[in-house]
Design a protein around this motif. Sequence first.
Motif, short mmCIF file in Angstrom:
data_model
loop_
_atom_site.label_atom_id
_atom_site.label_comp_id
_atom_site.label_asym_id
_atom_site.label_seq_id
_atom_site.Cartn_x
_atom_site.Cartn_y
_atom_site.Cartn_z
N ASP A 85 10.33 19.58 -4.60
CA ASP A 85 9.19 19.58 -3.66
C ASP A 85 8.55 19.02 -3.04
N GLN A 86 8.17 18.95 -1.85
CA GLN A 86 8.38 17.72 -0.62
C GLN A 86 6.60 17.09 -1.02
N VAL A 87 6.39 18.05 -0.83
CA VAL A 87 5.05 17.19 -1.16
C VAL A 87 4.45 16.22 -2.49
N LYS A 88 5.12 16.66 -3.69
CA LYS A 88 5.97 16.05 -5.04
C LYS A 88 6.10 14.74 -4.93
N GLU A 89 7.39 14.84 -3.57
CA GLU A 89 7.82 13.32 -3.67
C GLU A 89 7.12 12.48 -3.37
N GLY A 90 6.64 12.85 -2.27
CA GLY A 90 5.48 12.32 -1.54
C GLY A 90 4.32 10.79 -2.92
N ARG A 91 3.92 12.55 -3.74
CA ARG A 91 2.51 12.11 -4.69
C ARG A 91 3.82 11.18 -5.51
N VAL A 92 4.82 11.31 -6.01
CA VAL A 92 6.17 10.42 -7.25
C VAL A 92 5.35 8.66 -6.27
N ALA A 93 5.84 9.21 -5.11
CA ALA A 93 5.91 7.77 -4.78
C ALA A 93 4.26 6.73 -4.48
N GLY A 94 3.40 7.92 -4.01
CA GLY A 94 2.48 7.26 -4.35
C GLY A 94 1.51 6.86 -5.50
N GLN A 95 2.20 7.56 -6.31
CA GLN A 95 1.68 7.35 -7.36
C GLN A 95 2.72 6.00 -8.65
N TRP A 96 3.50 5.59 -8.09
CA TRP A 96 4.28 5.00 -8.49
C TRP A 96 3.53 3.14 -7.91
N LEU A 97 3.03 3.23 -6.94
CA LEU A 97 2.56 1.81 -5.99
C LEU A 97 0.97 2.23 -6.73
N VAL A 98 0.08 3.05 -6.98
CA VAL A 98 -0.78 3.04 -6.91
C VAL A 98 -0.44 2.21 -9.11
N ASP A 99 0.12 2.75 -9.25
CA ASP A 99 0.91 1.69 -11.05
C ASP A 99 1.33 0.66 -11.00
N THR A 100 2.33 0.60 -9.75
CA THR A 100 2.27 -1.17 -9.64
C THR A 100 1.60 -2.33 -9.24
N VAL A 101 0.40 -1.86 -8.52
CA VAL A 101 -0.40 -2.67 -7.67
C VAL A 101 -1.84 -2.73 -8.41
N LYS A 102 -1.76 -1.40 -8.98
CA LYS A 102 -3.09 -1.56 -10.36
C LYS A 102 -4.48 -2.01 -9.09
N ASP A 103 -5.24 -3.15 -9.15
CA ASP A 103 -6.57 -3.38 -8.64
C ASP A 103 -5.93 -4.07 -7.24
N LYS A 104 -5.02 -4.10 -7.16
CA LYS A 104 -5.24 -5.31 -6.18
C LYS A 104 -6.05 -4.72 -4.25
N ALA A 105 -6.15 -5.43 -3.38
CA ALA A 105 -5.82 -4.72 -1.94
C ALA A 105 -4.63 -4.60 -1.18
N CYS A 106 -4.62 -3.35 -1.02
CA CYS A 106 -3.12 -3.46 -0.51
C CYS A 106 -3.15 -2.52 0.99
N LYS A 107 -2.87 -3.27 1.92
CA LYS A 107 -2.66 -2.61 3.14
C LYS A 107 -0.97 -1.44 3.37
N VAL A 108 -1.15 -0.97 3.36
CA VAL A 108 0.14 0.05 3.03
C VAL A 108 0.43 0.38 4.93
N VAL A 109 1.74 0.94 5.13
CA VAL A 109 2.59 0.66 6.56
C VAL A 109 3.33 1.70 5.97
N GLU A 110 3.31 2.38 6.71
CA GLU A 110 3.79 4.29 6.84
C GLU A 110 4.61 4.58 7.88
N LEU A 111 5.80 4.96 7.62
CA LEU A 111 6.82 5.11 8.46
C LEU A 111 7.27 6.34 8.20
N GLN A 112 6.59 7.37 9.26
CA GLN A 112 6.74 8.86 9.43
C GLN A 112 8.74 9.48 10.18
N GLY A 113 8.99 10.90 8.91
CA GLY A 113 9.47 11.19 9.44
C GLY A 113 9.78 11.45 11.01
#
Lengths: 323, 336, 530
Positions: free
Chosen positions: A133-161
């Motif tokens: 499930d490709q959507v789920k793959e993205g969601r897992v990656a996003g969730q990891w980032l949420v858990d990692t940065v917690k409340d800190k402000a964070c600018k993300v750059v995205e490399l698309q396929g």
Amino acid sequence: MKLISKLAIAASLVTALSSAGSAQDLNGLTIGFSQIGSESGWRAAETSVTKQQATERGVDLKFADAQQKQENQIKAIRGFIAQGVAAILVAPVVATGWEEVLGEAKEAEIPVILLDRGVDAPEDLYLTSVASDQVKEGRVAGQWLVDTVKDKACKVVELQGTVGSSPAINRKQGFEEGIAGHANLTITRSQTGDFTRSKGKEVMEGFLKAENGGKDICALYAHNDDMAVGAIQAIRDAGLKPGSDMLVVSIDAVPDIFTAIAAGEANATVELTPNMAGPAFDVLAAYLKDGTVPDKFIITESKLYTATDDPQGEYERRKGLGY
Amino acid sequence: MIRRFLGRLANPQVGALVGVLLINWLLFPNFFRVTWQDGRLFGSLIDVLNRGAPVAILAVGMVGVIATKGVDLSVGAVMAVAGAVAATLVVAGYPAPVAVVVALAVGFACGLWNGFLVAVLDIQPIVATLVLMVAGRGIAQLITEGFIVTFTDPVLIFIGTGSFLGLPMAAVIALVLMVLVTLLVRRTAIGLFIEAVGINRRAASLAGIRSRMLLMLVYALSGLCAAVAGIIVAGDIRGADANNAGLWLELDAILAVVIGGTSLLGGRFSVPLAVVGALIIQAMNTGILVSGFPPEFNLIVKAGMIFIILMIQSPFAVRLLPPGLLRRAASRGTEK
Amino acid sequence: MVPAGSTLAGTPIESALRRHGQEGRLDGDRLALEARGITKVFGNHVALDAVDFGLRAGEVHALLGENGAGKSTLIKILTGAYQPDGGMVLADGVPISLESPQQAQAHGIGTVYQEVNLLPNRSVAENLFLGHQPTRFGLIDRRRMERDSRAILARYGLGIDPSSELGAHSVAVQQIVAIARAVELSGKVLILDEPTASLDRNEVERLFEIIAGLKSSGLAIVFITHFLDQVFAIADRATILRNGRLIETRALDDLTRTDVVRLMLGKDVAFSGATKLEESRPLGEVLAEFRGYGRKRSVHPFDLTVHKGEVIGVAGLLGSGRTEMARIMFGADVADEGTVTVAGAAVAITRPTDAIARGFGFCPEDRKAEGIFGELSVRENIVIALQGKLGWFSALNRDEQLEIAGKFGEAMDIRAASLDMPVKLLSGGNQQKVILSRWLATDPAFLILDEPTRGIDVGAHAEIVRTINRLRDEGLALVVISSEIDEVVAYSSRIVVMRDRELVAELNGENINPGVIVQAIANHREASPA
């Protein structure tokens, strides 16, 4: 020597991944596998894992490489039908144009299982489809980032396929779902790196220039590991430490990203498992044994790997698979 | 002397390059900011030079081929082959210089093969080089066995990512190749003969020019340049990616040559202007990256810009402008 | 060869073709197609100057003239490819407008060219019916097409399978298919533009039988060829053009071959007495000797000895093999028979570089296609052969190039604003001077000039003739091909005459006069020197 070690590694991986149990039920059967080709490392790994899975279960696997052509796949499937195989695995190169040949398989009462990609055909023409499930793959990656940065402000750059490809669309959507509701996380730049290392590096160079030499970027999300590997080099060239100055999360779990994780230059990857055949063989065994009809869509696990998951060991386990 | 040099700079290609850079500057005010970092120059302008180098190198080889009324579609595939050869050799333990020399020799041989098909068997260039365009990538995949062959050899990595006097190594190599090839064609009679064969092969034959040797040379040179670009691209990502290295770059190289003012019908050519053409293309790519446009617009923006540049250069536009302005510049651009 | 109509009388072909006959057939005075006062101007060149041309039903009408006479322009106007600037075209006495080839076809005018312009990879039937296929329910009715084709082919004596690929058949058969198509689609006027150029003798006879049959069925036929024998074998009347003007339209029974050649070349019979008055100079030493030199399907083996300090004029009509002769001498085409010795040593000349290495130079007939490099500068055009001789690595630098180009350009009086301007901007005459300069820069011993004065202005013409004389005086050997008989007479020390791809006569001394040359070209017995 090399081959034997490859086999040993693969076998150990297989034991780790397969749910075991009904393995002996397929023993001695002939099963056809029509593979798209070998356009990427992941595809090569899928081929080798499928072969290992077959060997493990005593299946006589008839392998046909379609070299990216649907007509070759159709030819191969007709060949399998003519040989009277017990079942057919297909990784379809395109979504359309399968009704006729799948109908022929159904008529011959040969179950067909789709691997990795779906088709636009009536669902009764195939037994099931095994895919991630490709959507789920993205969601897992996003969730990891949420858990990692917690409340800190964070600018993300995205490399698309590749623009317009379904993994690019779905992995983007999943990641956005994963970080939704966390206003501290914002995607400031998003560009295509065409799934390749060199484009990933080039586009990352542009991001770094555009975002104050990279000092403003808190995390990189890449739709595949190859682009992340390229981008890591660009981050390093810009004088930053990838993995610590900037978080790096990507998808696929190819061997090289584990080297980077082990070196602390990447933080996380979400696995797109090359083992589509294992679950396929499992449901097939159940179906052949007592007619258990499986779910129409079987979703493989999207497992997250980080530095705590023995990246060096994961690298060793995967490097022989053809990635 | 200086005036003559400045005069040569006043041509539509350099004008277009300046224009694209200025647009980039408008979209991204820090575009021209170059800083010194870890012993090298760092900035978007440097990225243009660095990322433009592979296509510029391909264009240096391609321009001679196109001047003979030919085309070399195989350069992208030859890049993949050369990168694969160099990477597998260093991974197998051969010293980097050996790997580089063998990769260059393989590229040269690929070019000779194209030249043989075109000059001796008289196959149309587009068809002749299509053979290797298709087969080359397959050969590269065979060499790498379908893997991305990653390496840690410092020499190869230096070729792809190192710097010399603060400039990216790739840009330095492109510059050196441009100068060498320009000298090769202009300080000998080769350039004149290439143009003569491209303009009128029958007349060239009657004037005593052996076009076969010449065609073999230009295709071999194109293959050699492709090999150089292939090694650089492999060094850049520390790995040989047979599937993607140089993919579609033959089209960028052809476009660079055309933007550089060389007609696909053969004849007058300029090596430096083909390099400028490559830089124009890269300046657009880099501009798109730093501008923050959504990627869906990449190709449209690029196509639109190229359309405008080609329109400015077309005979039609030259007629619209006040006589003597661009026209003089245009004729000077091609005059040797 | 084939007396009009007679051999086919009563044959299936003849009777089958009869259906094309118009009522009142062979009405000698009715004009099937007429052109009145046709004028056509290209830029400032008058290609046709008030030309009249009348074509009767049931005649074969030869259209004759040398290159540039206006034949092809006239044909293009009659087939709707060009629009005339003046004059009118009438069919059966009624003015018609011909604005496109389709309109010409609708008026019954069909054309067959030397190069069969059908589709070789399609079937014979498809070629016959291309664009007019019979349809059934909106689809092509293949069966009917092939049945009809078989009937048509039978009328032309062709027993070939209509479904076979056209390209599988000989050029002659393809030519007949092209004629059949043109007649089927048009059916009133048939224009044959050099139909025999690539046919052998038997094929020509077969073609003539068909032409004779079509003629007797009332078709009006225009026949264009360079072969005078064929004109006299098949044509009833001839129209002769020269320099865009109508010279004569006459029945061929009233004309001799000599008359025709004379009219084509514009030589007055009275001229033929004028012998070249010049003290005969002693021949220099032998430079090159060609023995039994020839090339199949191109030029019959010939013997020619070339001396230093002489000009050998080559006379002959277009298509007589004169250009082919020049090309094999220079190695532009490879001779497959014979030997050549240069300065006493046997040599092989298989490509131009071989010839150039022996001091040969060659100005080709088609300046644009084979001579100049249009986009290159005058300077580069002049130095290129010398540079070719020097090789890749002994490059002449810009200053040396300018010096050489300046020197030869001045000697030839090339009128160019700058030596750096593209040569394509120069006039034809100046371009020719550039090509001559190119060879002079190589310091040649032997120059072969193919029509060096064609299509250039008077001033340049005089300059080139002057140069030919000067070079001869300097000891060069020259072979000069020209259609201008006066010119050939003026500068040649010796003249060879080509006819039907064969060197048929070599004229010396008092035989170098226009009358003898014309007769030799026309194949009159008295032309051969005793």
